[in-house]
Write an enzyme that holds these catalytic residues in place. Sequence first.
Site, short mmCIF file in Angstrom:
data_model
loop_
_atom_site.label_atom_id
_atom_site.label_comp_id
_atom_site.label_asym_id
_atom_site.label_seq_id
_atom_site.Cartn_x
_atom_site.Cartn_y
_atom_site.Cartn_z
CG HIS A 285 -6.74 10.38 -30.21
ND1 HIS A 285 -5.52 10.16 -29.63
CD2 HIS A 285 -7.17 9.18 -30.68
CE1 HIS A 285 -5.20 8.87 -29.75
NE2 HIS A 285 -6.18 8.25 -30.38
CG ASP A 336 -3.71 5.22 -28.68
OD1 ASP A 336 -4.20 4.12 -28.97
OD2 ASP A 336 -3.85 6.21 -29.41
ZN LIG Z 1 -6.89 4.23 -29.76
#
Ligand SMILES: [Zn+2]
Length: 458
Positions: A285, A336
């Site tokens: 991220h 993810d």
């Molecule tokens: Zn994750």
Amino acid sequence: MTGFWCERAWLSDRIERGVLVRGHADGAIAEVSKADSPPAGARRLPGLVLPGLANAHSHAFHRALRGRTHRVAARSGEPALDAADRPEEPAFGPADSFWTWREAMYALAARLDPDGYRRLATAVYAELVLAGWTCVGEFHYLHHGPGGARYDDPNAMSAALRQAARDAGIRLTLLDACYLTGGIGEPVTGTQLRFSDRTVDAWAARAGKLADGPLFRTGAAIHSVRAVPAGALPDVVAASGGRPLHVHLSEQPAENQACLAAYGRTPARLLRDAGALGPRTTVVHATHLTGEDVELLGSAGVTVCACPTTEADLADGIGPMRALADAGCPLALGTDQHATVDPFAEARGLEAGQRLVSLRRGRFAPARLVRALTADGYAALGWPAGGRIAAGAPCDLVAVRLDSPRTAGCEPEQVVFAASASDVDSVIVGGEVVVSGGTHRMGDVGAALAVAVGQVWA
Ligand SMILES: [Zn+2]
């Protein structure tokens, strides 16, 4: 010896027409050569053949949340249409956020056991291969039974994931995550008890029992600075040895605020001070960073894994990916939570985010986006020779049709801006044909997902 003849192949510096890829018995590429037509016995791969695509960040079980967490009313105060039908799940409302989504994820995690997780992950990994992913980095933290009880085999959940990958035909790096606290200075509670080994030593002893094998490698993960105390970080780094080390970093502003309040440092600075940043580190991220954070990550040669469709879905924000690349960070991509699993959507999402915040096009060239999907992703998962069509690389190949309604007419060099997962015709993993003509060798992947997801929520 298997031969694959590519109408076009994405080589390191160019697209070449008429390329013969010969595989070796060990699953690596033995030879790449020119061939104007397919030799006898060679399998023809249509369109453009890309190197294998690495999904550098996966939580397989999150797939069971797809299309089930969007109950916000169009206007504040309006009831969600189906909220009354599902009293067992959290009622979402105008305050829906990453943190309310996390409660739904915890409710899902509470329902899984090794058999159910193997069935679900098999279907999820099959969906990934069908979409063109040949290698997946599973960021694995659901280790234990309800209440934190150990299974007879303490790695039963890891074994379930490993078997799932084998059956689905995907290369797997299992990133075993250390998870010790429910927040900074807070004990684990509820479902989080299933994630925790209680101490770094216990985590390292359990995770250390996993051995590499064909199409399988191990790595380590720090779940986040929320889940591993600062004092324990150097021990996790030491225990991870020379393997890949992944960590969720600054996905949400609240994580930064808690870290600053507790330690007087940003999460990136905390990781740097603990010796956790280096070339085998991947941060996931990296959404909310300071300028100093960007410099720390870049100078350490850390890979940054963006998950653009998840970051959009969870309202995370848009990270400074162009600045991170300029600072020296290789980039990787992951799906993810698997809200979608399309590699081309992730690549385009990375570029689209940077365009939207900069008001400029062309932030990443198509070749750089392909590099993030291929060589840089493989390296982040501990396969440094992977993601290339070259002798010695793993024989992982993805044939993308150039004659579909989406791709027809595009320049092959820019296919990443045109294609979708539906345009993937053939997928080869370790020299084995797993997807052919858009069909997975397991058969109907949608049906397998329907059964597995249905069983989880039954
Ligand atoms: Zn994750």
